[in-house]
Design an enzyme around this catalytic site. Structure first.
Site, mmCIF file in Angstrom:
data_model
loop_
_atom_site.group_PDB
_atom_site.id
_atom_site.type_symbol
_atom_site.label_atom_id
_atom_site.label_comp_id
_atom_site.label_asym_id
_atom_site.label_seq_id
_atom_site.Cartn_x
_atom_site.Cartn_y
_atom_site.Cartn_z
ATOM 1 N N SER A 138 86.955 7.011 54.775
ATOM 2 C CA SER A 138 87.173 7.690 53.485
ATOM 3 C C SER A 138 88.290 8.710 53.699
ATOM 4 C CB SER A 138 85.896 8.371 52.997
ATOM 5 O OG SER A 138 85.511 9.427 53.837
ATOM 6 N N HIS A 154 80.927 4.541 54.001
ATOM 7 C CA HIS A 154 80.432 4.313 55.371
ATOM 8 C C HIS A 154 79.348 3.252 55.452
ATOM 9 C CE1 HIS A 154 81.907 8.589 56.658
ATOM 10 N NE2 HIS A 154 82.893 7.753 56.393
ATOM 11 N N GLN A 180 78.134 10.340 50.198
ATOM 12 C CA GLN A 180 78.470 9.718 51.486
ATOM 13 C C GLN A 180 77.562 10.167 52.646
ATOM 14 O OE1 GLN A 180 82.779 9.150 52.715
ATOM 15 N NE2 GLN A 180 82.181 10.656 54.235
ATOM 16 N N GLU A 181 77.256 11.489 52.703
ATOM 17 C CA GLU A 181 76.507 11.970 53.871
ATOM 18 C C GLU A 181 75.477 13.020 53.471
ATOM 19 O OE1 GLU A 181 79.443 13.440 56.729
ATOM 20 O OE2 GLU A 181 80.766 11.784 56.154
ATOM 21 N N GLU A 233 78.402 6.055 60.945
ATOM 22 C CA GLU A 233 78.182 7.227 61.810
ATOM 23 C C GLU A 233 76.760 7.286 62.359
ATOM 24 O OE1 GLU A 233 79.405 10.672 59.580
ATOM 25 O OE2 GLU A 233 81.485 9.999 59.497
ATOM 26 N N ASP A 244 78.083 15.704 52.353
ATOM 27 C CA ASP A 244 79.487 15.379 52.097
ATOM 28 C C ASP A 244 79.479 14.418 50.917
ATOM 29 O OD1 ASP A 244 82.106 14.702 51.929
ATOM 30 O OD2 ASP A 244 82.299 13.895 53.958
ATOM 31 N N GLU A 304 80.452 19.456 51.128
ATOM 32 C CA GLU A 304 81.842 19.059 51.406
ATOM 33 C C GLU A 304 82.353 18.170 50.278
ATOM 34 O OE1 GLU A 304 82.176 17.466 55.405
ATOM 35 O OE2 GLU A 304 83.760 16.089 54.745
ATOM 36 N N ASP A 355 87.607 18.821 52.641
ATOM 37 C CA ASP A 355 88.027 17.845 53.664
ATOM 38 C C ASP A 355 89.247 17.100 53.125
ATOM 39 O OD1 ASP A 355 88.325 15.716 55.414
ATOM 40 O OD2 ASP A 355 86.464 14.713 54.862
ATOM 41 N N LYS A 388 89.991 18.165 61.168
ATOM 42 C CA LYS A 388 90.049 16.883 61.876
ATOM 43 C C LYS A 388 91.459 16.748 62.457
ATOM 44 C CE LYS A 388 87.054 14.343 58.623
ATOM 45 N NZ LYS A 388 87.094 13.614 57.336
ATOM 46 N N SER A 391 85.330 18.510 62.874
ATOM 47 C CA SER A 391 84.653 17.246 62.517
ATOM 48 C C SER A 391 85.147 16.021 63.272
ATOM 49 C CB SER A 391 84.854 16.994 61.019
ATOM 50 O OG SER A 391 84.351 15.739 60.630
ATOM 51 N N HIS A 392 84.226 15.110 63.491
ATOM 52 C CA HIS A 392 84.522 13.740 63.939
ATOM 53 C C HIS A 392 85.083 12.925 62.773
ATOM 54 C CE1 HIS A 392 80.285 12.099 62.564
ATOM 55 N NE2 HIS A 392 80.860 12.838 61.646
ATOM 56 N N ARG A 393 85.396 11.655 63.020
ATOM 57 C CA ARG A 393 85.708 10.692 61.974
ATOM 58 C C ARG A 393 84.616 9.612 61.987
ATOM 59 N NH1 ARG A 393 90.663 11.669 59.354
ATOM 60 N NH2 ARG A 393 89.446 10.623 57.751
ATOM 61 N N SER A 394 84.611 8.785 60.947
ATOM 62 C CA SER A 394 83.601 7.719 60.944
ATOM 63 C C SER A 394 83.884 6.702 62.043
ATOM 64 C CB SER A 394 83.536 7.063 59.570
ATOM 65 O OG SER A 394 84.818 6.730 59.101
ATOM 66 N N LYS A 397 80.717 18.976 62.824
ATOM 67 C CA LYS A 397 80.085 17.811 62.197
ATOM 68 C C LYS A 397 80.387 16.615 63.069
ATOM 69 C CE LYS A 397 81.649 15.534 58.378
ATOM 70 N NZ LYS A 397 81.763 14.949 57.032
HETATM 71 O O1 2PG Z 1 84.591 12.116 55.156
HETATM 72 C C1 2PG Z 1 84.378 12.571 56.287
HETATM 73 O O2 2PG Z 1 84.134 13.751 56.411
HETATM 74 C C2 2PG Z 1 84.511 11.712 57.503
HETATM 75 C C3 2PG Z 1 83.638 12.055 58.660
HETATM 76 O O3 2PG Z 1 82.285 12.184 58.339
HETATM 77 O O4 2PG Z 1 84.524 10.371 57.207
HETATM 78 P P1 2PG Z 1 85.903 9.564 57.474
HETATM 79 O O5 2PG Z 1 86.196 9.709 58.923
HETATM 80 O O6 2PG Z 1 85.566 8.146 57.076
HETATM 81 O O7 2PG Z 1 86.932 10.178 56.603
HETATM 82 MG MG MG Z 2 84.432 14.273 54.291
#
Ligand code: 2PG
Ligand code: MG
Length: 400
Positions: free
Chosen positions: A42, A146, A154-155, A196, A232, A275, A302, A327, A354-357, A378
């Site tokens: 995303s 995801h 999404q989360e 994730e 998120d 988020e 984000d 990120k 933050s990580h990515r998916s 995250k």
């Molecule tokens: O939206 C987000 O915050 C991220 C990580 O959780 O997802 P993606 O890496 O797919 O952008």
């Molecule tokens: Mg996000």
């Protein structure tokens, strides 16, 4: 300081089974660093550009490596990153690819830390860092981009805000992930996991709130410290720009209705973190929501900010959000990333690293969060590429 003597680039696997870039940096005095680029699903419209891996590697070998080898000191991160920008020659890393750039940038930092014989967070943040560790936000249920046929939001992220240590926090999040599975089973929702590692049931968002609230309450009782949760929304993925509405399975919401909906959710569930509650172009909407809610809740940008100083400046000016998601691959280098964190902190915005998916076993973000005293990180709750970062935080906490 020690000169970079060699930069190796190769294609390796990420957690989705896609190729990504791995970089090795060697230095004159025997320092070595290795890092891998993560990848989003995303992704924000304004992120730096990820090139197809073979193209990124070829372009970086041709343009960037000659500007680094024998030219730049590994410990001089600003010069490493300036060389990457110069090699790229664009303002969005579409020349060498943000995936190649971020892997090299992080690998150089690791090589410099190796030369010093210090942990990466200490090289990045200084010797007085490492005592304040981030609270991990754990993704326990979700859908969006995801996972297919799951929630619109999404989360759903659990936040062990009262945990006395990172170790306790990490295990509390894993317990919440397990508690969500128990409740799903009780309710007869057999399901798989999203990208994730969060459960991805085919339930309405309303039911997901009940499930996550139940899991958080159960774990809070078990661990004896405060647990809250957040979201998120990834609202840019729900937004239909032509119609000007947010499209949910149960119907459309106008912009005003979306602000109202999120404000009500914050109130009803005492959310600690939200988020991307609105589309990535709607700075004014973010400002309206931020203004409306108590300062106890983080409204985090984000896709809105994409780790960019320029976009964050715009947000600060408008009062949009009170937190920024960080990120490194959204912006392409560690220097740009740290600039965004520093501007945020100076301006009273909380940085959430933050990580990515799409992830790998790379642990750089655990060190970055520690080095910059970020209040939250995250990085998922379970799954090898997620636990790589969580376990690294436990090691940092234990000073090993
Ligand atoms: O939206 C987000 O915050 C991220 C990580 O959780 O997802 P993606 O890496 O797919 O952008
Ligand atoms: Mg996000």
């Amino acid at each position: 300081m020690t000169l970079i003597t060699e930069v190796g680039l190769r294609r390796v696997l990420d957690s989705r089974g896609n190729p990504t870039v791995e970089a090795d940096v060697h230095t004159e005095s025997g320092g070595f660093g290795r890092a891998k680029a993560p990848s989003g699903a995303s992704t924000g419209e304004h992120e730096a550009i990820e090139l197809p891996v073979s193209e990124a590697i070829a372009n970086a070998r041709e343009q960037a490596v000659p500007r680094l080898v024998g030219e730049v000191y590994a410990g001089d991160q600003r010069s490493v990153d300036a060389a990457l920008h110069a090699a790229d020659g664009t303002d969005d890393f579409s020349g060498i690819g943000a995936n190649a750039a971020v892997a090299i940038s992080m690998a150089a930092a690791k090589a410099a830390a190796d030369v010093l014989g210090a942990p990466l967070f200490q090289h990045l943040g200084g010797t007085f860092r490492g005592d304040e560790l981030p609270t991990p936000l754990g993704n326990v249920l979700g859908g969006g981009e995801h996972a297919a046929d799951a929630t619109d939001i999404q989360e759903f992220l659990v936040a062990p805000v009262g945990a006395p240590s990172v170790e306790d926090a990490v295990f509390a999040n894993a317990a919440a992930h397990a508690a969500v599975a128990d409740i799903l089973e009780e309710r007869g929702h057999a399901c798989g996991k999203g990208d994730e590692g969060a459960w991805a049931p085919s339930v309405s968002d309303a039911e997901a709130f009940e499930i996550v609230e139940g899991a958080v309450d159960a774990v809070e009782e078990e661990v004896g410290f405060e647990m809250r949760f957040g979201l998120d929304v990834a609202a840019a993925e729900l937004y239909d720009g032509d119609e000007g509405v947010y499209q949910y399975i149960d119907g459309d919401r106008s912009r005003d209705e979306q602000i109202e909906y999120v404000a009500e959710l914050i109130e009803e569930y005492d959310l600690v973190y939200v988020e991307d509650p609105l589309d990535e172009e709607d700075f004014a909407g973010f400002a309206e929501l931020t203004d409306r809610i108590s300062t106890d809740t983080l409204i985090c940008g984000d896709d809105l900010f994409v780790t960019s100083v320029d976009r964050l400046e715009e947000g600060i000016e408008q009062g949009a959000a009170n937190s920024i998601l960080i990120k490194p691959n959204q912006i392409g280098t560690l220097s740009d990333t740290v600039d965004a964190i520093e501007l945020a902190t100076e301006s009273g915005y909380d940085a959430v690293v933050s990580h990515r998916s799409g992830e790998t076993e790379d642990t750089t973000i655990a060190h970055l969060a520690t080095a910059t005293s970020a209040p939250f990180i995250k990085t998922g709750a379970v799954g090898g590429e997620r636990t790589a970062k969580l376990n690294e935080l436990i090691r940092i906490e234990h000073n090993v």
